[in-house]
Design an enzyme around this catalytic site. Structure first.
Site, mmCIF file in Angstrom:
data_model
loop_
_atom_site.group_PDB
_atom_site.id
_atom_site.type_symbol
_atom_site.label_atom_id
_atom_site.label_comp_id
_atom_site.label_asym_id
_atom_site.label_seq_id
_atom_site.Cartn_x
_atom_site.Cartn_y
_atom_site.Cartn_z
ATOM 1 C CD GLU A 251 -2.728 1.420 0.183
ATOM 2 O OE1 GLU A 251 -3.347 0.468 -0.297
ATOM 3 O OE2 GLU A 251 -2.786 2.574 -0.275
ATOM 4 C CB THR A 293 -5.585 -0.444 -4.135
ATOM 5 O OG1 THR A 293 -5.172 0.468 -3.139
ATOM 6 C CG2 THR A 293 -4.962 -1.796 -3.880
ATOM 7 C CG HIS A 408 -4.920 3.644 2.935
ATOM 8 N ND1 HIS A 408 -5.558 4.854 3.080
ATOM 9 C CD2 HIS A 408 -5.323 3.154 1.744
ATOM 10 C CE1 HIS A 408 -6.317 5.076 2.031
ATOM 11 N NE2 HIS A 408 -6.191 4.059 1.190
ATOM 12 C CG ASP A 467 -1.101 0.489 -3.713
ATOM 13 O OD1 ASP A 467 -0.230 1.285 -3.317
ATOM 14 O OD2 ASP A 467 -2.202 0.346 -3.139
HETATM 15 C C1 GP9 Z 1 -8.789 -0.827 0.275
HETATM 16 C C2 GP9 Z 1 -7.370 -0.698 -0.053
HETATM 17 C C3 GP9 Z 1 -6.958 0.738 -0.203
HETATM 18 O O1 GP9 Z 1 -9.315 -2.101 0.222
HETATM 19 O O2 GP9 Z 1 -7.033 -1.480 -1.113
HETATM 20 O O3 GP9 Z 1 -7.438 1.290 -1.351
HETATM 21 P P1 GP9 Z 1 -6.882 2.666 -1.947
HETATM 22 O O4 GP9 Z 1 -7.575 3.768 -1.206
HETATM 23 O O5 GP9 Z 1 -5.411 2.706 -1.718
HETATM 24 O O6 GP9 Z 1 -7.231 2.583 -3.372
HETATM 25 MN MN MN Z 2 -3.696 1.641 -2.238
#
Ligand code: GP9
Ligand code: MN
Length: 626
Positions: A251, A293, A408, A467
């Site tokens: 992430e 993501t 995140h 990602d």
């Molecule tokens: C949520 C995670 C985060 O399930 O994959 O998503 P993002 O906000 O980074 O797209």
């Molecule tokens: Mn993400």
């Protein structure tokens, strides 16, 4: 003077109040909507109101108003009730594509008797009550008519309500409609009825584009991609045949943290060592758009570009794709995605089926507690620990994607998980980014150890990638201070590099500087497993191919070549970072435009449906499909 004691109300208001209260009661009793604070509770309470006011208010212009009100009440009650029945089985809200997904519906069909109970008549109690009141006009109630000025006031308040609801939802959940395509979040913020309108809008838009498309467009695109196909390296092709693939999505992890220190401490001590025994791609870029993501997942599995607006996971989940999980399934692989979040987030539950995943291990497959959660959900260390159990139980070989979460935004961390001190600046986001990256690095270290302990390590190719960015351009000033250089548009593009680490059992480590992007992973992975992709429609190139074109294209049209970076319509010299004449970037500007247009055409026109399954199978048997 009996009449003065009568409650004066219009039939419209009566219907609105009844439906409004019922909807709120249904939210609270039939759905599980997590509420974190009173604003969310308040939003949930008010969110049906504006829609109901507009729909029922339309009755002011209809002659037989009573009949209109009753019909509207019945239809809306039915929509609400259908959602309840669907939710009982799928734990999710209805979408139009789902209504047409026959496999889902047949699952529901077989158990429909168990899902409907006689007490469900209560869902229609307000309509029955309304019908009675309108018919009998009891003594305590005076159903009055509405004057012209009252109508005007009514609609003005309805519009004010819409704006108030949207405004509050936007503060509570920024970019709700443009990027948070989580149904639960939508229902919570704008309400179940508005959510259906939004869904209808998305559906009609994509159906129109799909309807106008025909197979001839695909032939032109196929010619383009096949002409650009680069042969895989002979030594690497099939080198990991029948091995498991473990993909790890990190992430918000950008590449600048690798081999970098904060307050004199390494940010990624584990990865700094792990790259020495793996292929480490130092010029690997994320290519995601608003779908974040989910866009990275889309790129990795399909080797197509995501969309310029919205998340393809949400807008085109009903399309046909030729994603790597589907192909690998055909080769005897068990394909799975593991992510301890709500299954409907990013519409994953539906899109994963479309992409051919055999199994989605989501929130329900993890033991998530308050103690093992932080920020957006389950902590990475616990997530990996529980995921190893799932990996162990899977049929082998498998293709498994694990999606981390702790790093995140807003980069929250419990005291005990903070392994390094935050950066010290007046920018909280940047400061806290480093300890959460460090935490995920620790989680990875423990995970790799567990893979070794379980005997999975030597049978698996491990691919770790970032990602998308974690620190947006809004923080360029602080990033400039941290990196000791001004963040120009050129540097901004360079900051879009994310780590890519490919560990292949038995192979030595190597740093690779080829210019690459997430779009290149599909052909790379398939070739490592000995699967041909020559006839596939994909825009990426095998990362190990000797003939690779040094180029990668970002979703906003920026691109990077061996010597240049093109960003915001300016061509930069890569060695000096200085702007140079546009003509140096010219040949690639056209290529960039063509590729994005072709990829968009495939998605908007659902063109891969013309490239049928039969061809896919023949192609992978090595037979020609032309
Ligand atoms: C949520 C995670 C985060 O399930 O994959 O998503 P993002 O906000 O980074 O797209
Ligand atoms: Mn993400």
């Amino acid at each position: 003077m009996v009449s003065q004691k009568k409650l004066k109300i219009t039939a419209t208001s009566l219907a609105i109040i009844l439906l409004w209260l019922k909807t709120y009661i249904v939210y609270k009793t039939s759905f599980t909507i997590p509420i974190e604070n009173w604003i969310q509770e308040f939003l949930l309470f008010i969110n049906p109101l504006s829609f109901l006011m507009i729909v029922l208010g339309a009755g002011f212009f209809i002659k037989n108003r009573d009949r209109y009100i009753l019909t509207a009440s019945l239809v809306l009650s039915f929509i609400l009730y259908s959602n309840v029945v669907f939710y009982r089985f799928f734990n999710d809200y209805l979408t139009i594509p789902v209504l047409f997904q026959t496999s889902n519906m047949s699952d529901l069909g077989s158990s429909i008797d168990e899902l409907i109970i006689w007490q469900d008549l209560l869902f229609f109690i307000d309509t029955i009550l309304l019908a009675g009141l309108l018919k009998l006009r009891p003594v305590f109630l005076r159903i009055s008519s509405v004057s012209r000025s009252e109508k005007r006031a009514f609609f003005l308040s309805a519009i004010a309500m819409v704006l108030f609801n949207l405004g509050l939802a936007e503060t509570e959940r920024p970019q709700l409609l443009t990027r948070t395509f989580d149904r639960e979040m939508l229902v919570k913020n704008i309400g179940t009825y508005n959510y259906h309108l939004y869904d209808l809008f998305l559906q009609s838009k994509s159906s129109a584009q799909r309807a106008l498309a025909d197979g001839s467009e695909l032939a032109e695109i196929a010619n383009y991609v096949r002409a650009g196909f680069k042969e895989p390296d002979k030594k690497m092709f099939g080198i990991a045949k029948n091995k498991n693939i473990i993909l790890i999505s990190m992430e918000s992890t950008q590449n600048f943290v690798i081999n970098q220190k904060v307050n004199g401490q390494e940010i990624t001590p584990f990865l700094n060592e792990f790259i020495k025994e793996s292929f480490y791609f130092e010029n690997f870029y994320h290519q995601t758009g608003q779908g974040k993501t989910s866009d990275s997942e889309f790129l990795v599995d399909n080797s197509l570009y995501p969309l310029s607006r919205g998340a393809v996971f949400f807008t085109h989940a009903g399309n046909q794709f030729k994603a790597s999980p589907e192909i690998l399934h055909y080769y005897g692989y068990f394909t799975a995605s593991l992510h301890a979040n709500n299954k409907s987030f990013w519409n994953r539950d539906i899109m994963y089926k479309t992409l051919g995943y055999d199994r989605y291990y989501s929130l329900a497959d993890y033991h998530v507690t308050e103690k093992n959660s932080v920020g957006w959900g389950m902590k990475d260390i616990d997530f990996f620990q529980q995921s190893v159990r799932h990996l162990n139980e899977m049929p082998k070989p498998f293709y498994a994607k694990l999606i981390t979460l702790t790093n995140h935004f807003p980069f929250e961390l419990d005291e005990e998980d903070q392994l390094i001190e935050p950066y010290t600046s007046n920018n909280k986001t940047v400061n806290h980014y480093f300890p959460t990256v460090r935490y995920t690095d620790e989680a990875l270290k423990l995970f790799i150890q567990q893979l070794k302990d379980q005997g999975l390590y030597n049978d698996s190719v491990i691919i770790i990638y970032g990602d998308h960015y974690g620190i947006s351009e809004n923080h360029n000033k602080t990033m400039g201070e941290f990196l000791g250089k001004e963040i120009t548009p050129f540097e901004s593009i360079q900051l879009q590099r994310v780590p890519l680490i490919i560990h292949i059992p038995g192979m030595k480590g190597q740093t690779v500087s080829t210019v690459a992007g997430q779009i290149d992973l599909r052909p790379t992975i398939l070739h490592l497993l000995g699967v041909e992709t020559k006839a596939d429609i994909q825009f990426g190139t095998d990362l190990f191919s000797k003939d690779r074109l040094q180029w990668t294209l970002l979703r906003d049209g920026s691109f990077i070549t061996q010597d240049h970076v093109f960003a915001k319509d300016v061509c930069y010299d890569k060695t000096t970072g200085e702007p140079i004449e546009k003509r140096f970037c010219m040949p690639y500007i056209k290529k960039a435009k063509t590729e994005l247009e072709y990829s968009d055409k495939i998605i908007y026109g659902d063109l891969l449906r013309f490239y049928n399954k039969h061809d896919l199978v023949r192609n992978h048997r090595g037979e020609s499909i032309d």
